[in-house]
Design an enzyme around this catalytic site. Structure first.
Site, mmCIF file in Angstrom:
data_model
loop_
_atom_site.group_PDB
_atom_site.id
_atom_site.type_symbol
_atom_site.label_atom_id
_atom_site.label_comp_id
_atom_site.label_asym_id
_atom_site.label_seq_id
_atom_site.Cartn_x
_atom_site.Cartn_y
_atom_site.Cartn_z
ATOM 1 N N CYS A 97 2.405 -13.589 1.303
ATOM 2 C CA CYS A 97 1.935 -14.119 0.063
ATOM 3 C C CYS A 97 2.990 -14.846 -1.036
ATOM 4 C CB CYS A 97 1.125 -13.126 -0.650
ATOM 5 S SG CYS A 97 0.230 -11.930 0.107
ATOM 6 N N HIS A 109 -15.352 -27.281 -22.259
ATOM 7 C CA HIS A 109 -15.360 -28.523 -22.017
ATOM 8 C C HIS A 109 -13.979 -29.363 -22.450
ATOM 9 C CE1 HIS A 109 -17.276 -32.477 -21.138
ATOM 10 N NE2 HIS A 109 -16.793 -32.724 -22.535
ATOM 11 N N CYS A 155 3.622 -9.108 2.120
ATOM 12 C CA CYS A 155 3.290 -9.983 1.007
ATOM 13 C C CYS A 155 4.557 -10.409 0.439
ATOM 14 C CB CYS A 155 2.354 -9.015 0.138
ATOM 15 S SG CYS A 155 1.753 -9.958 -1.264
ATOM 16 N N ARG A 179 -9.584 -23.958 17.991
ATOM 17 C CA ARG A 179 -10.651 -24.190 18.894
ATOM 18 C C ARG A 179 -12.020 -24.061 18.477
ATOM 19 N NH1 ARG A 179 -10.232 -17.681 20.960
ATOM 20 N NH2 ARG A 179 -10.751 -16.696 18.810
ATOM 21 N N ASP A 218 -3.641 -2.895 6.032
ATOM 22 C CA ASP A 218 -3.983 -3.718 7.074
ATOM 23 C C ASP A 218 -3.844 -2.881 8.552
ATOM 24 O OD1 ASP A 218 -3.815 -5.551 5.150
ATOM 25 O OD2 ASP A 218 -2.282 -6.921 6.285
ATOM 26 N N ARG A 272 -13.636 -19.309 9.744
ATOM 27 C CA ARG A 272 -14.795 -18.626 10.094
ATOM 28 C C ARG A 272 -14.902 -17.570 9.333
ATOM 29 N NH1 ARG A 272 -15.162 -14.140 13.571
ATOM 30 N NH2 ARG A 272 -13.108 -14.209 13.906
ATOM 31 N N GLU A 291 -3.236 -22.436 5.515
ATOM 32 C CA GLU A 291 -2.256 -22.442 4.309
ATOM 33 C C GLU A 291 -1.026 -23.183 4.674
ATOM 34 O OE1 GLU A 291 -3.813 -18.641 1.531
ATOM 35 O OE2 GLU A 291 -2.032 -18.507 3.072
ATOM 36 N N GLY A 295 -6.938 -21.364 12.942
ATOM 37 C CA GLY A 295 -7.957 -21.815 12.077
ATOM 38 C C GLY A 295 -8.216 -20.763 10.870
ATOM 39 N N GLU A 301 11.228 2.817 5.510
ATOM 40 C CA GLU A 301 10.914 1.556 5.873
ATOM 41 C C GLU A 301 12.079 0.787 6.687
ATOM 42 O OE1 GLU A 301 10.034 -1.993 6.612
ATOM 43 O OE2 GLU A 301 8.516 -1.029 5.413
ATOM 44 N N GLU A 344 -16.298 -25.630 -16.100
ATOM 45 C CA GLU A 344 -17.722 -25.291 -16.869
ATOM 46 C C GLU A 344 -18.821 -25.461 -16.052
ATOM 47 O OE1 GLU A 344 -18.596 -28.704 -19.691
ATOM 48 O OE2 GLU A 344 -16.550 -29.548 -19.082
ATOM 49 N N GLY A 365 0.717 -1.344 0.115
ATOM 50 C CA GLY A 365 0.003 -0.037 0.031
ATOM 51 C C GLY A 365 0.601 1.169 -0.150
ATOM 52 N N TYR A 392 -6.756 -18.383 7.606
ATOM 53 C CA TYR A 392 -5.826 -18.400 6.265
ATOM 54 C C TYR A 392 -4.499 -18.829 6.582
ATOM 55 C CZ TYR A 392 -8.648 -14.970 3.155
ATOM 56 O OH TYR A 392 -9.427 -14.601 2.258
ATOM 57 N N ILE A 393 -3.935 -18.167 7.412
ATOM 58 C CA ILE A 393 -2.414 -18.595 7.770
ATOM 59 C C ILE A 393 -2.348 -19.726 8.269
ATOM 60 C CG2 ILE A 393 -0.318 -17.960 8.912
ATOM 61 C CD1 ILE A 393 -1.213 -14.875 8.819
ATOM 62 N N ALA A 449 -8.803 -15.770 -2.390
ATOM 63 C CA ALA A 449 -8.497 -17.253 -2.421
ATOM 64 C C ALA A 449 -7.856 -17.597 -1.087
ATOM 65 C CB ALA A 449 -7.592 -17.669 -3.645
ATOM 66 N N LYS A 479 5.148 -17.753 0.800
ATOM 67 C CA LYS A 479 4.102 -18.914 0.867
ATOM 68 C C LYS A 479 3.594 -19.505 -0.268
ATOM 69 C CE LYS A 479 0.354 -17.476 2.956
ATOM 70 N NZ LYS A 479 -0.385 -16.983 3.810
#
Length: 461
Positions: free
Chosen positions: A49, A438, A44, A202, A305, A208, A185, A179, A36, A443, A17, A181-182, A343, A52
């Site tokens: 991202c 197909h 990321c 838990r 974030d 969730r 994955e 439980g 920085e 499809e 960002g 994303y992290i 995703a 990973k």
């Protein structure tokens, strides 16, 4: 802008960002400085991202080697080299970091490798250099950091998601706690790479906020790939002769070589000086902003974030771009956070855009649910015990598609294309008149004709 200002914009944070905002603002002629303190690229690129996803790819070769036999290939037993993967992964991360820095320089942004803190609405102090910079506007883009709460006895024995990328050796046995994303994955990654993996959460379902049927499908798939333990927590951890022993809330114990605590992230705001300038954090510890990313202090903005609006890299990038266009380009616009394709790079993958079924039923008087579950064509010869699940949710009154959920191979790639249609307001009739490609799994999205009858209440559990 005051002539006494050193820069028109000072950006704190070199993640997705902040970098986008800096480059776009500089393109409008603004004098921009970006600080920085770690590495340019942010979570990321450096420890999220990108590295990973490279590990996800590495793990999936295991399935490909196994599946090849069903298609006539004879292979010697493959051997995985953790050190080689780490070396190659770090080289790619380093390459991207150089590109990020080079792009900033090419745009005319002054990049400073230092920690920056806010001293007043128009002053930033570079901690290492001890210098102060006057800025017409300040943008906070410091991202998030692992939270891993609550603390338990022995919590210090666990690593967080940043620590995964520092592991010199692959753990033979790993416990992953969480439980989201992290956790999901990394559990898929370590299981695929051959570690004896336990995923403990838990809740009674993983992920969730996702559609319950997708969550169930993931739970069933993961229970086959690893030791999945739901509905319990870790009470304590202790060092023992052969590793780390974790004691669970059900009284059971497990000894592993590594514990990964992946129970959440929090906005990275510590020590930034926000309280000093009168910016109060919200209940989540994030910086409150308006639709144009402006804080309660008119000269200070925040994106990504650290604002806890939608903790996804593409959202941070769009927020940064919108900020720069609005403030420096004279083209005001804001990010729509209501419809976000996303995703989860589990194995199998999950791709989602729009509402889950529970939310859709609360938002619309009547919805139609189209659903299919099938064995993918590749599995017919490989013999792999794997299924694909697809759901399309439709507002009956308008026929508009309000949610698409995919569980299966390449779900992330598929949902990106589907996200275009849903964002444009596609109807079920639009899906129906689209010619199927197909034979493909995708499809099925345009061949489902009959809505299912829901026999059980949604959102239970």
């Amino acid at each position: 802008m005051s002539g006494s200002d050193d820069v028109d914009l000072f950006v704190i944070g070199g993640g997705s960002g902040g970098v986008r905002a800096a480059r776009i603002a500089a393109g409008y002629g603004a004098r921009v400085m970006l600080a920085e303190e770690y590495r340019v690229g942010g979570t990321c690129v450096i420890r999220g991202c990108v590295p990973k996803k490279l590990m996800v790819y590495a793990g999936r070769y295991r399935d490909e080697f196994e599946d090849a036999a069903g298609f006539g290939w004879s292979l010697e037993a493959p051997r995985f080299d953790w050190g080689r993967l780490k070396e190659r992964r770090e080289a790619e991360v380093g390459r991207l970091e150089v590109i990020y820095a080079r792009n900033l320089e090419a745009a005319g942004v002054e990049l400073v490798a230092d920690r920056a803190v806010i001293e007043d609405p128009h002053t930033v102090r570079l901690v290492g250099a001890g210098t102060r910079i006057r800025a017409a506007r300040i943008l906070v883009a410091t991202g998030a950091t692992p939270a891993n709460e609550p603390k338990i006895p022995g919590a210090e024995l666990a690593i967080d998601s940043n620590g995964v990328f520092e592991l010199e050796h692959q753990p033979e046995r790993i416990l992953i706690v969480g439980g989201g994303y992290i956790a999901v994955e990394f559990a898929g990654i370590f299981a695929s790479l051959g570690s004896r993996t336990t995923l403990l959460h838990r809740g009674e379902r993983l992920l969730r906020g996702f559609d319950d049927e997708i969550r169930d499908a993931l739970g069933e798939a993961y229970a086959k790939r690893m030791d999945l333990r739901l509905g319990r927590t870790v009470e304590r951890q202790e060092r023992v002769a052969d590793g780390i022993r974790a004691t669970f809330s059900d009284g059971q114990t497990l000894t592993v070589d590594c514990v990964l605590a992946a129970t959440g992230r929090r906005p990275n705001v510590a020590g930034l000086g926000l309280k000093r300038v009168g910016i109060a954090l919200d209940a989540a510890g994030a910086i409150p902003v308006d639709a144009f990313s402006q804080t309660s202090v008119p000269s200070i903005y925040a994106v990504g974030d650290v604002t806890n609006r939608a903790a996804l890299t593409p959202i941070a990038i769009r927020e940064g771009h919108a900020f720069a266009d609005t403030v420096f380009g004279g083209k005001p616009w804001s990010v729509d956070h209501r419809l976000i394709p996303t995703a989860v790079f589990s194995t199998p993958e999950i791709g989602v855009v729009g509402h889950n079924e529970d939310v859709a039923r609360r938002c619309f008087p009547e919805i139609d649910v189209y659903k299919t579950s099938f064995r993918p064509m590749k599995a017919t010869l490989s013999g792999r015990d794997e299924r694909v699940l697809m759901k399309v949710l439709v507002d009956r009154a308008s026929d508009r598609v309000v949610g698409v959920h995919i569980f299966g191979h390449d779900a992330g790639e598929i949902i990106q294309a589907v996200g275009i249609a849903v964002t444009m307001g596609a109807t079920k009739a639009d899906f129906d008149r689209t010619i199927a490609v197909h034979p493909t799994a995708s499809e099925e999205l345009v061949t489902m004709r009959t809505p299912v009858v829901v026999k059980h209440p949604v959102g239970v559990g």
